[in-house]
Design a protein around this motif. Structure first.
Motif, PDB file in Angstrom:
ATOM      1  N   ASN A 254       0.866  -1.182   0.000  1.00 43.46           N
ATOM      2  CA  ASN A 254       0.000   0.000   0.000  1.00 43.46           C
ATOM      3  C   ASN A 254       0.902   1.231   0.000  1.00 43.46           C
ATOM      4  OD1 ASN A 254       0.791   0.304   2.778  1.00 43.46           O
ATOM      5  ND2 ASN A 254      -0.935  -0.976   3.417  1.00 43.46           N
ATOM      6  N   GLY A 255       0.352   2.408   0.308  1.00 38.69           N
ATOM      7  CA  GLY A 255       1.146   3.627   0.278  1.00 38.69           C
ATOM      8  C   GLY A 255       1.656   4.077   1.630  1.00 38.69           C
ATOM      9  N   GLN A 256       1.615   3.189   2.631  1.00 39.89           N
ATOM     10  CA  GLN A 256       2.107   3.547   3.955  1.00 39.89           C
ATOM     11  C   GLN A 256       3.637   3.534   3.986  1.00 39.89           C
ATOM     12  OE1 GLN A 256       0.184   1.275   7.083  1.00 39.89           O
ATOM     13  NE2 GLN A 256      -1.755   1.304   5.988  1.00 39.89           N
ATOM     14  N   GLY A 257       4.195   4.259   4.962  1.00 36.49           N
ATOM     15  CA  GLY A 257       5.645   4.418   5.017  1.00 36.49           C
ATOM     16  C   GLY A 257       6.411   3.119   5.111  1.00 36.49           C
ATOM     17  N   HIS A 258       5.935   2.186   5.945  1.00 38.31           N
ATOM     18  CA  HIS A 258       6.712   0.956   6.099  1.00 38.31           C
ATOM     19  C   HIS A 258       6.598   0.033   4.887  1.00 38.31           C
ATOM     20  CE1 HIS A 258       3.067  -0.495   8.733  1.00 38.31           C
ATOM     21  NE2 HIS A 258       2.755  -0.475   7.452  1.00 38.31           N
ATOM     22  N   ALA A 259       5.711   0.382   3.955  1.00 40.24           N
ATOM     23  CA  ALA A 259       5.631  -0.374   2.707  1.00 40.24           C
ATOM     24  C   ALA A 259       6.484   0.230   1.610  1.00 40.24           C
ATOM     25  CB  ALA A 259       4.179  -0.454   2.230  1.00 40.24           C
ATOM     26  N   MET A 260       6.721   1.579   1.650  1.00 40.78           N
ATOM     27  CA  MET A 260       7.304   2.232   0.476  1.00 40.78           C
ATOM     28  C   MET A 260       8.518   3.112   0.717  1.00 40.78           C
ATOM     29  SD  MET A 260       6.277   5.513   1.245  1.00 40.78           S
ATOM     30  CE  MET A 260       6.779   6.369  -0.236  1.00 40.78           C
ATOM     31  N   LEU A 261       8.850   3.466   1.950  1.00 37.01           N
ATOM     32  CA  LEU A 261       9.978   4.377   2.138  1.00 37.01           C
ATOM     33  C   LEU A 261      11.321   3.737   1.791  1.00 37.01           C
ATOM     34  CD1 LEU A 261       8.995   6.398   5.349  1.00 37.01           C
ATOM     35  CD2 LEU A 261       9.206   7.247   3.004  1.00 37.01           C
ATOM     36  N   GLY A 262      11.377   2.423   1.746  1.00 36.95           N
ATOM     37  CA  GLY A 262      12.604   1.763   1.306  1.00 36.95           C
ATOM     38  C   GLY A 262      12.757   1.713  -0.207  1.00 36.95           C
ATOM     39  N   ASN A 263      11.779   2.246  -0.943  1.00 32.39           N
ATOM     40  CA  ASN A 263      11.853   2.209  -2.410  1.00 32.39           C
ATOM     41  C   ASN A 263      13.143   2.819  -2.940  1.00 32.39           C
ATOM     42  OD1 ASN A 263       9.323   1.051  -2.555  1.00 32.39           O
ATOM     43  ND2 ASN A 263       8.284   2.877  -3.338  1.00 32.39           N
ATOM     44  N   SER A 264      13.617   3.876  -2.278  1.00 27.38           N
ATOM     45  CA  SER A 264      14.806   4.567  -2.784  1.00 27.38           C
ATOM     46  C   SER A 264      16.003   3.624  -2.848  1.00 27.38           C
ATOM     47  CB  SER A 264      15.123   5.783  -1.912  1.00 27.38           C
ATOM     48  OG  SER A 264      15.296   5.426  -0.551  1.00 27.38           O
ATOM     49  N   TYR A 265      16.141   2.749  -1.852  1.00 26.79           N
ATOM     50  CA  TYR A 265      17.254   1.783  -1.873  1.00 26.79           C
ATOM     51  C   TYR A 265      17.139   0.873  -3.091  1.00 26.79           C
ATOM     52  CZ  TYR A 265      20.017  -2.350  -0.725  1.00 26.79           C
ATOM     53  OH  TYR A 265      20.901  -3.409  -0.788  1.00 26.79           O
ATOM     54  N   TRP A 266      15.946   0.333  -3.310  1.00 27.45           N
ATOM     55  CA  TRP A 266      15.780  -0.634  -4.398  1.00 27.45           C
ATOM     56  C   TRP A 266      15.886   0.028  -5.766  1.00 27.45           C
ATOM     57  CZ3 TRP A 266      16.343  -5.324  -2.710  1.00 27.45           C
ATOM     58  CH2 TRP A 266      15.925  -5.667  -1.416  1.00 27.45           C
ATOM     59  N   ARG A 267      15.348   1.213  -5.912  1.00 29.16           N
ATOM     60  CA  ARG A 267      15.425   1.887  -7.200  1.00 29.16           C
ATOM     61  C   ARG A 267      16.865   2.279  -7.526  1.00 29.16           C
ATOM     62  NH1 ARG A 267      13.586   1.104 -10.885  1.00 29.16           N
ATOM     63  NH2 ARG A 267      13.283   3.149 -11.823  1.00 29.16           N
ATOM     64  N   ASP A 268      17.654   2.617  -6.519  1.00 29.95           N
ATOM     65  CA  ASP A 268      19.060   2.931  -6.762  1.00 29.95           C
ATOM     66  C   ASP A 268      19.821   1.714  -7.290  1.00 29.95           C
ATOM     67  OD1 ASP A 268      18.721   5.546  -6.011  1.00 29.95           O
ATOM     68  OD2 ASP A 268      19.599   5.314  -4.011  1.00 29.95           O
ATOM     69  N   LEU A 269      19.316   0.524  -7.018  1.00 34.70           N
ATOM     70  CA  LEU A 269      19.918  -0.704  -7.543  1.00 34.70           C
ATOM     71  C   LEU A 269      19.348  -1.077  -8.907  1.00 34.70           C
ATOM     72  CD1 LEU A 269      19.994  -2.965  -4.330  1.00 34.70           C
ATOM     73  CD2 LEU A 269      21.859  -1.613  -5.312  1.00 34.70           C
ATOM     74  N   GLY A 270      18.396  -0.285  -9.377  1.00 33.71           N
ATOM     75  CA  GLY A 270      17.787  -0.568 -10.673  1.00 33.71           C
ATOM     76  C   GLY A 270      16.653  -1.566 -10.621  1.00 33.71           C
TER      77      GLY A 270
ATOM     78  N   ARG B  37      18.641   6.585  11.925  1.00 37.97           N
ATOM     79  CA  ARG B  37      18.305   5.412  11.111  1.00 37.97           C
ATOM     80  C   ARG B  37      17.539   5.783   9.838  1.00 37.97           C
ATOM     81  NH1 ARG B  37      16.660   0.785  15.673  1.00 37.97           N
ATOM     82  NH2 ARG B  37      18.820   0.103  16.020  1.00 37.97           N
ATOM     83  N   ALA B  38      17.146   7.040   9.733  1.00 42.29           N
ATOM     84  CA  ALA B  38      16.481   7.513   8.519  1.00 42.29           C
ATOM     85  C   ALA B  38      17.479   7.907   7.429  1.00 42.29           C
ATOM     86  CB  ALA B  38      15.597   8.703   8.849  1.00 42.29           C
ATOM     87  N   GLU B  39      18.750   7.869   7.757  1.00 38.86           N
ATOM     88  CA  GLU B  39      19.787   8.329   6.828  1.00 38.86           C
ATOM     89  C   GLU B  39      19.682   7.637   5.466  1.00 38.86           C
ATOM     90  OE1 GLU B  39      24.701   8.441   6.539  1.00 38.86           O
ATOM     91  OE2 GLU B  39      23.692   7.430   8.207  1.00 38.86           O
ATOM     92  N   GLY B  40      19.743   8.442   4.413  1.00 38.67           N
ATOM     93  CA  GLY B  40      19.757   7.904   3.055  1.00 38.67           C
ATOM     94  C   GLY B  40      18.390   7.637   2.465  1.00 38.67           C
ATOM     95  N   THR B  41      17.334   7.856   3.240  1.00 32.70           N
ATOM     96  CA  THR B  41      15.984   7.582   2.751  1.00 32.70           C
ATOM     97  C   THR B  41      15.403   8.821   2.080  1.00 32.70           C
ATOM     98  OG1 THR B  41      15.638   6.045   4.584  1.00 32.70           O
ATOM     99  CG2 THR B  41      13.691   6.781   3.401  1.00 32.70           C
ATOM    100  N   ARG B  42      14.774   8.619   0.946  1.00 31.82           N
ATOM    101  CA  ARG B  42      14.037   9.686   0.265  1.00 31.82           C
ATOM    102  C   ARG B  42      12.761   9.074  -0.298  1.00 31.82           C
ATOM    103  NH1 ARG B  42      17.733   7.813  -3.488  1.00 31.82           N
ATOM    104  NH2 ARG B  42      16.804   7.372  -5.542  1.00 31.82           N
ATOM    105  N   VAL B  43      11.812   9.916  -0.635  1.00 31.94           N
ATOM    106  CA  VAL B  43      10.568   9.431  -1.232  1.00 31.94           C
ATOM    107  C   VAL B  43      10.828   9.056  -2.687  1.00 31.94           C
ATOM    108  CG1 VAL B  43       8.201  10.007  -1.877  1.00 31.94           C
ATOM    109  CG2 VAL B  43       9.135  10.785   0.311  1.00 31.94           C
ATOM    110  N   GLU B  44      10.542   7.844  -3.011  1.00 34.26           N
ATOM    111  CA  GLU B  44      10.684   7.349  -4.384  1.00 34.26           C
ATOM    112  C   GLU B  44       9.412   6.567  -4.703  1.00 34.26           C
ATOM    113  OE1 GLU B  44      12.659   7.073  -7.979  1.00 34.26           O
ATOM    114  OE2 GLU B  44      13.584   7.942  -6.189  1.00 34.26           O
ATOM    115  N   HIS B  45       8.673   7.027  -5.685  1.00 33.82           N
ATOM    116  CA  HIS B  45       7.409   6.384  -6.019  1.00 33.82           C
ATOM    117  C   HIS B  45       7.654   5.122  -6.842  1.00 33.82           C
ATOM    118  CE1 HIS B  45       5.827  10.138  -4.603  1.00 33.82           C
ATOM    119  NE2 HIS B  45       6.428  10.801  -5.576  1.00 33.82           N
ATOM    120  N   ALA B  46       6.724   4.176  -6.755  1.00 25.68           N
ATOM    121  CA  ALA B  46       6.803   2.984  -7.594  1.00 25.68           C
ATOM    122  C   ALA B  46       6.834   3.389  -9.063  1.00 25.68           C
ATOM    123  CB  ALA B  46       5.612   2.076  -7.319  1.00 25.68           C
TER     124      ALA B  46
END
Length: 315
Positions: free
Chosen positions: A106-122, A153-162
């Protein structure tokens, strides 16, 4: 049935096993608990049933992944980039296969705030269109909320949409495993999705299903819609195994008891209260003692009653 699942079914049948009083179960990792193999090839790191805190690093939902011969599918990006990296470290201990898709439940923080890590890996990230709309409108506020409790612990996190979206259903086959990603209908939150693996009869249900902690009802939640979605879409699947959005893996009977039956009971109590001429102030105190064993009961029971009153008052 795996030994792990047999154990969790026993735990689920008793009082809430994942009490918020239990300390971090995996202190050497950002994760609250180490991923476990629920059934062969399907793993889940079970989050705390407490609200997100610095101590649990925001890992208060389930972070799951499916391992195939052609890659790994992750369900939930995590509440931060650091939490996503910690989950990825665990995946690498299980398989050499790369992560090829991340799904936001869903669009809650614990579902999507880690998107930036995964998108940076392509890695592609998939979400329902309504979940992406939520992150577009409120992503900055969601991020700020996480930064307040998570601090360093929030270091490096940014909003990245699906970067991938769907409306009703998204099917893929990976390593011979058919995976159906579906939006069954309105339930807990806009854009809630479920991941169904028909061959293995396992449903990664997300926030349509609760059992160890009391479900939260938000201002935008339509409880009558949630019940209809459950009756018409979830029950016909008849999954053998269910990984809910929060709490240990269990079965359909257990999540039905603490989700469908709870919503039905609360709506019946509020309906009777309205029929008797009761007002909002007294609606908060309708009898919910039957559900007191659930984690977060004290935080949510009265709020839930008030929100159901507001929904049903004009039905």
């Amino acid at each position: 049935m795996t030994r792990f699942l047999a154990t969790t079914l026993i735990l689920a049948a008793t009082a809430a096993a994942a009490s918020e009083d239990i300390a971090d179960q995996y202190p050497q990792s950002e994760l609250y608990s180490k991923p476990v193999e629920v059934i062969p090839h399907v793993f889940s790191a079970i989050g705390a049933t407490a609200p997100p805190t610095y101590e649990n690093a925001g890992h208060n939902n389930n972070l799951s992944f499916i391992v195939t011969d052609e890659g790994v599918v992750v369900i939930n990006a995590g509440a931060s980039a650091r939490l996503a990296a910690a989950l990825h470290d665990e995946i690498k201990q299980v398989t050499d296969q790369p992560v090829v898709l991340v799904i936001n439940e869903n669009g809650q923080g614990h579902a999507m705030l880690g998107n930036s890590y995964w998108r940076d890996l392509g890695v592609d990230v998939l979400a329902h269109v309504d979940a992406v709309e939520e992150t577009i409108q409120n992503g900055d506020f969601i991020l700020m909320g996480m930064e307040r409790y998570n601090r360093d612990r929030a270091e490096g996190t940014r909003v990245e949409h699906a970067n991938l979206t769907f409306e009703d259903r998204y099917d893929l086959t990976l390593g011979g495993v058919a995976i159906e990603v579906m939006h069954m209908g309105p339930a807990h939150d806009p854009g809630d999705i479920q991941v169904w693996i028909p061959e293995w009869k396992i449903l990664i249900a997300g926030d349509i299903a609760f059992h160890e902690r009391m479900l939260p009802i938000f201002e935008h939640t339509c409880t009558s819609c949630w019940l209809e979605t459950w009756e018409t879409r979830m029950e016909p699947l008849a999954p053998t195994y269910v990984i809910p959005g929060h709490g240990h893996p269990t079965n359909l009977d257990q999540v039905r008891r603490y989700t469908y039956d709870y919503l039905t009971d609360l709506r019946e109590k509020i309906g009777a209260h309205i029929e008797e001429g009761g007002d909002l102030a007294s609606a908060y105190y309708v009898d919910q003692e039957r559900w007191r064993n659930l984690d977060t009961f004290e935080e949510l029971a009265t709020k839930n009653a008030g929100r159901v009153f507001a929904e049903m008052e004009w039905e």
